[in-house]
Design an enzyme around this catalytic site. Sequence first.
Site, PDB file in Angstrom:
ATOM      1  N   GLU A  18       0.809  -1.233   0.000  1.00  0.00           N
ATOM      2  CA  GLU A  18       0.000   0.000   0.000  1.00  0.00           C
ATOM      3  C   GLU A  18       0.838   1.278   0.000  1.00  0.00           C
ATOM      4  O   GLU A  18       0.667   2.149   0.847  1.00  0.00           O
ATOM      5  CB  GLU A  18      -0.952   0.003   1.198  1.00  0.00           C
ATOM      6  CG  GLU A  18      -2.038  -1.056   1.100  1.00  0.00           C
ATOM      7  CD  GLU A  18      -3.068  -0.933   2.216  1.00  0.00           C
ATOM      8  OE1 GLU A  18      -3.014   0.038   2.991  1.00  0.00           O
ATOM      9  OE2 GLU A  18      -3.917  -1.832   2.315  1.00  0.00           O
ATOM     10  N   GLU A  62      -4.855  -8.803   1.051  1.00  0.00           N
ATOM     11  CA  GLU A  62      -5.596  -8.481   2.284  1.00  0.00           C
ATOM     12  C   GLU A  62      -7.074  -8.514   1.954  1.00  0.00           C
ATOM     13  O   GLU A  62      -7.532  -7.788   1.070  1.00  0.00           O
ATOM     14  CB  GLU A  62      -5.219  -7.103   2.839  1.00  0.00           C
ATOM     15  CG  GLU A  62      -3.867  -7.042   3.501  1.00  0.00           C
ATOM     16  CD  GLU A  62      -3.520  -5.649   4.009  1.00  0.00           C
ATOM     17  OE1 GLU A  62      -4.447  -4.879   4.353  1.00  0.00           O
ATOM     18  OE2 GLU A  62      -2.318  -5.341   4.058  1.00  0.00           O
TER      19      GLU A  62
END
Length: 801
Positions: free
Chosen positions: A433, A508
């Site tokens: 991220e 995720e």
Amino acid sequence: MSKLSSIVLLFTVLTWTGFSQKRTSLDDDWRFHFGHAANAEKDFNYSIATIFSKSGGAAKTAIDPKFVDTTWTKVQLPHDWAVKLPFVYSDNFDVISHGFKPVGGLYLETSIGWYRKRFQVSNSSKNNRFEIQFDGVFRNASVWLNGFYLGTNQSGYLGFSYDVTDYLKYGEDNVLVVRVDATQYEGWFYEGAGIYRRVWLHETNKLHIPQHTVFVTATPSGRKANVSVALEVENKNLTSDNCSVYTYITDRNGKELTRSSKKNLQIGAPRKTDASFNLTLNNCTRWDLENPYLYRAVVVVEKSGQKIHQEKVKFGIRSFEFDVKKGFSLNGKRFKIKGTNNHQDHAGVGAAMPDDLQYYRIRLLKEMGSNAYRASHNAPTPELLEACDSLGMLVVDEQRLLNSSPEYLDQFERLIKRDRNHPSVILWSIGNEEGWIQKTETGKKIAQTLLTQQKIFDPTRTSTYAADMPNEFNGVNEVIPIRGFNYRQNAVADYHRDHPNQPLIGTEMGSTVTTRGIYEADKQRAYVPDQDITAPWWASRAEEWWVLAAENDFWLGGFIWTGFDYRGEPTPYQWPNVNSHFGVMDVCGFPKNIYYYYKSWWTDEDVLHISPHWNWPDKVGQDIDVWVNSNADEVELFLNNKSLGKQVMPRNRHLKWKVPYQAGTLEAVAIKKGKTIRAQVKTTDTPFAIKLAPSVEKMRANGTDLAIINVSVVDKNGLEVPVADNVIKFRVSENAKILGVGNGDPSSHEPDQCAPGTWQRSAFNGKCQLIIQAGKTAGDITVEAYSNTLQTTKITLKQLP
């Protein structure tokens, strides 16, 4: 690219002693004291003494070998000083995200830690080489030996080593000093502080195999495997030298199976030389999840016909493949990746997890049906990978930052070299991220540099990147071999349509927030219901993502956020909440109800689970939502023997009834392939006694073995009381010690570590946990749990020599 494959044989270095070769733990008998991030006098004159002006010059500082540290606190490694600190309220994001512990730039008095240790080396070892290895220090650790500066390691997660041969004294005390600066964070989650992993002293011949330079690969074909062993031999003598080197392989019982010929090497001073061998292993057993078989390989260096260095290693043989159409396969067997993300902390001990706790947690995940573990978002401890190798758990091994500077290229190289030989590791992750750069040309170039680095040091695997972006291709995604999705599960199908040749995995998924044993949202106490109903805006419920992953072949599978709750990153509430709610298990490893959703669809075991509990005296006659998680064909629900109806069990879903509450027995009767399965919950009586359930019945008197003791409050009939909150106190006999306590309450501010004689913890919804560590004296260990309002309980554990 439609197919990515990797076929590899891998290993983990073991301890080997003999012929002046030794690996010694330096975990015991350290001294610890806080320094100060802004006051030099309180930081033992560190920033005002001229300690770098002359070699060995450390007078009037804690670096000085003559410094008196007798008033410092005695500690044993691994040690996390943050876990023992009190919780403090702050509106600072970093403090909030790290679980409201007073560590970081705002807390000058508790963010610098000094460690000192004395150890001796025998006079008989004067001609050998010595190296000190730190497996992990958080963070920014500067190290001295006998007043000589060795170096500074920035990473809070990757281990580091120093050759200390020139600085050692023989037959007298050596003084090792470490200054740890935890004022700066690396993550946005609890990271601990201090020397929270193990420390070793390696003694070898000066003609030796350097750490992490052996690399073993294999191509299995049927029952055979063609094995390649590559290594380096280093000469640290002052003149050139010669030696011979060979390798052989044994089964798990030590029986030799095959051996290479010897190779003669001439090595300059100081120089390194490469060597490699090819062997064939017949009738080999593959490493897989059900039978994680580990062979042994031994690499030997000889001089004048005598062994002078030997590395004994464990390794496993397996092949795996990522196919965009067929999915993931291990040894030719296709299955979905059913993974969990996890940070590295546990109730009671914080980030300083002893080895046994790594194995305990991996076993819990496997019991749920998980087959993969993503180390989020940093290099894991070596013992975690050893547990995954031994128990059969796949691993995604992750770089801390998407960065190609010399610092981070060095970190990535160290990560790969350290971990590339573990059979459990199937993927590298180059980052997570990185929203500032992941869509940019700069991000793309950094990714390309890291991918090139990965292929240099490990051509047997490929990489992914955990991207929190929907159907977007520019930047990192253009070059990453396997596209990782953090959430955005509804964008996966569109991305696959637009980029059909790139394998996809949910790096995720989920992030459902639940509090064990709680069934109504409580903003004041910062609790959320323990059912699959609440997810932040960026996340999803379990049934939303897993249905997509399970039913579409272009999904390789995915990783839940998270397997366990963890300290810090409180969501969706903040204070008094001090840890996350994301786990399918809490910080102690106690299952929440969502655990049984995953267990239903991730295993072939018979699963039938009813929730909530059945203690609702204030809701007589009111409707209670009753959930049933199961993988049966159909389920019928009964209250006090009266049927409430039968329902067909939809695949990858759950069942629900509205039941007017009355005390008694709620029972589910399920049919699975013609077999009857039963489960029930009962209204309990009031709390009466304490029940202790240890993870082991025997421990070795080695000072390191653990027993994780799960504690529950039961009524007079032995039923766990699901609403009990009694304060429970603990005592253990002198030949063991308590390491920590916990209860899974995400808003508890009770200490995880107590002063001697004051150990206690409140039960949270009927449970708490005690972690004890073996001593070094054999004999029975008595564990006692008592309370002012409950019957006292004692258990006995055997402690063997």
